[in-house]
Design a protein around this motif. Structure first.
Motif, PDB file in Angstrom:
ATOM      1  N   LYS A   9       0.607   5.788  -0.441  1.00  0.00           N
ATOM      2  CA  LYS A   9      -0.272   6.960  -0.430  1.00  0.00           C
ATOM      3  C   LYS A   9       0.133   7.851  -1.588  1.00  0.00           C
ATOM      4  O   LYS A   9       1.313   8.076  -1.816  1.00  0.00           O
TER       5      LYS A   9
ATOM      6  N   THR B  11      -0.999  11.579  -3.892  1.00  0.00           N
ATOM      7  CA  THR B  11      -1.741  12.841  -3.942  1.00  0.00           C
ATOM      8  C   THR B  11      -1.620  13.386  -5.357  1.00  0.00           C
ATOM      9  O   THR B  11      -0.968  12.781  -6.213  1.00  0.00           O
TER      10      THR B  11
ATOM     11  N   THR C 102       0.847  -1.189   0.000  1.00  0.00           N
ATOM     12  CA  THR C 102       0.000   0.000   0.000  1.00  0.00           C
ATOM     13  C   THR C 102       0.881   1.237   0.000  1.00  0.00           C
ATOM     14  O   THR C 102       1.873   1.301   0.717  1.00  0.00           O
TER      15      THR C 102
ATOM     16  N   PHE D 207      -6.926  14.368  -6.630  1.00  0.00           N
ATOM     17  CA  PHE D 207      -6.705  13.902  -5.261  1.00  0.00           C
ATOM     18  C   PHE D 207      -6.158  15.043  -4.422  1.00  0.00           C
ATOM     19  O   PHE D 207      -4.977  15.369  -4.493  1.00  0.00           O
ATOM     20  N   THR D 208      -7.009  15.676  -3.627  1.00  0.00           N
ATOM     21  CA  THR D 208      -6.579  16.816  -2.818  1.00  0.00           C
ATOM     22  C   THR D 208      -5.977  16.381  -1.487  1.00  0.00           C
ATOM     23  O   THR D 208      -5.241  17.133  -0.871  1.00  0.00           O
ATOM     24  N   THR D 209      -6.310  15.189  -1.037  1.00  0.00           N
ATOM     25  CA  THR D 209      -5.731  14.643   0.188  1.00  0.00           C
ATOM     26  C   THR D 209      -5.055  13.320  -0.161  1.00  0.00           C
ATOM     27  O   THR D 209      -5.371  12.710  -1.183  1.00  0.00           O
ATOM     28  N   PRO D 210      -4.137  12.862   0.669  1.00  0.00           N
ATOM     29  CA  PRO D 210      -3.497  11.574   0.382  1.00  0.00           C
ATOM     30  C   PRO D 210      -4.519  10.434   0.303  1.00  0.00           C
ATOM     31  O   PRO D 210      -5.432  10.351   1.121  1.00  0.00           O
ATOM     32  N   VAL D 211      -4.373   9.609  -0.700  1.00  0.00           N
ATOM     33  CA  VAL D 211      -5.250   8.462  -0.928  1.00  0.00           C
ATOM     34  C   VAL D 211      -4.391   7.206  -0.922  1.00  0.00           C
ATOM     35  O   VAL D 211      -3.338   7.172  -1.565  1.00  0.00           O
ATOM     36  N   SER D 212      -4.838   6.184  -0.207  1.00  0.00           N
ATOM     37  CA  SER D 212      -4.113   4.913  -0.187  1.00  0.00           C
ATOM     38  C   SER D 212      -4.473   4.100  -1.416  1.00  0.00           C
ATOM     39  O   SER D 212      -5.648   3.974  -1.766  1.00  0.00           O
ATOM     40  N   LEU D 213      -3.457   3.586  -2.077  1.00  0.00           N
ATOM     41  CA  LEU D 213      -3.651   2.700  -3.225  1.00  0.00           C
ATOM     42  C   LEU D 213      -2.892   1.409  -2.999  1.00  0.00           C
ATOM     43  O   LEU D 213      -1.782   1.425  -2.462  1.00  0.00           O
TER      44      LEU D 213
ATOM     45  N   LEU E  46      -4.223  11.738 -11.493  1.00  0.00           N
ATOM     46  CA  LEU E  46      -4.349  11.879 -10.038  1.00  0.00           C
ATOM     47  C   LEU E  46      -4.576  13.326  -9.615  1.00  0.00           C
ATOM     48  O   LEU E  46      -4.574  13.638  -8.428  1.00  0.00           O
TER      49      LEU E  46
ATOM     50  N   ASN F 260      -7.119  -1.147  -8.012  1.00  0.00           N
ATOM     51  CA  ASN F 260      -7.805  -0.163  -7.179  1.00  0.00           C
ATOM     52  C   ASN F 260      -9.154   0.287  -7.739  1.00  0.00           C
ATOM     53  O   ASN F 260      -9.727   1.275  -7.275  1.00  0.00           O
TER      54      ASN F 260
END
Length: 69
Positions: free
Chosen positions: A6, A8, A4, A45-51, A42, A35
């Motif tokens: 993160k 942005t 995983t 994506f304004t905040t960190p997203v887990s992929l 990307l 995902n």
């Protein structure tokens, strides 16, 4: 083995992530498929997203499966 990470908007696209993490930008589709994504962009994506990130697989052909030029 999947891991995983993160991401942005600063990661720009799954092309960039795949190049950095898998060693092949054309394998962005593997990250997207894992995902439930269909767009490599990307920027939203304004905040960190887990992929989930697939393991490196040198046997994968470059390009998106089922797409011909």
């Amino acid at each position: 083995m999947a891991s995983t990470i993160k991401v942005t908007a600063s990661d720009i696209s799954l092309y960039h992530v795949a190049a950095a993490r898998l060693g092949d930008a054309t394998q962005w589709w593997r990250i997207a498929r894992l995902n439930g994504m269909d767009d490599p962009d990307l920027s939203g994506f304004t905040t960190p997203v887990s992929l989930l990130l697939p393991g490196v697989d040198a046997s994968q052909d470059s390009g998106v499966p089922g797409v011909t030029s």
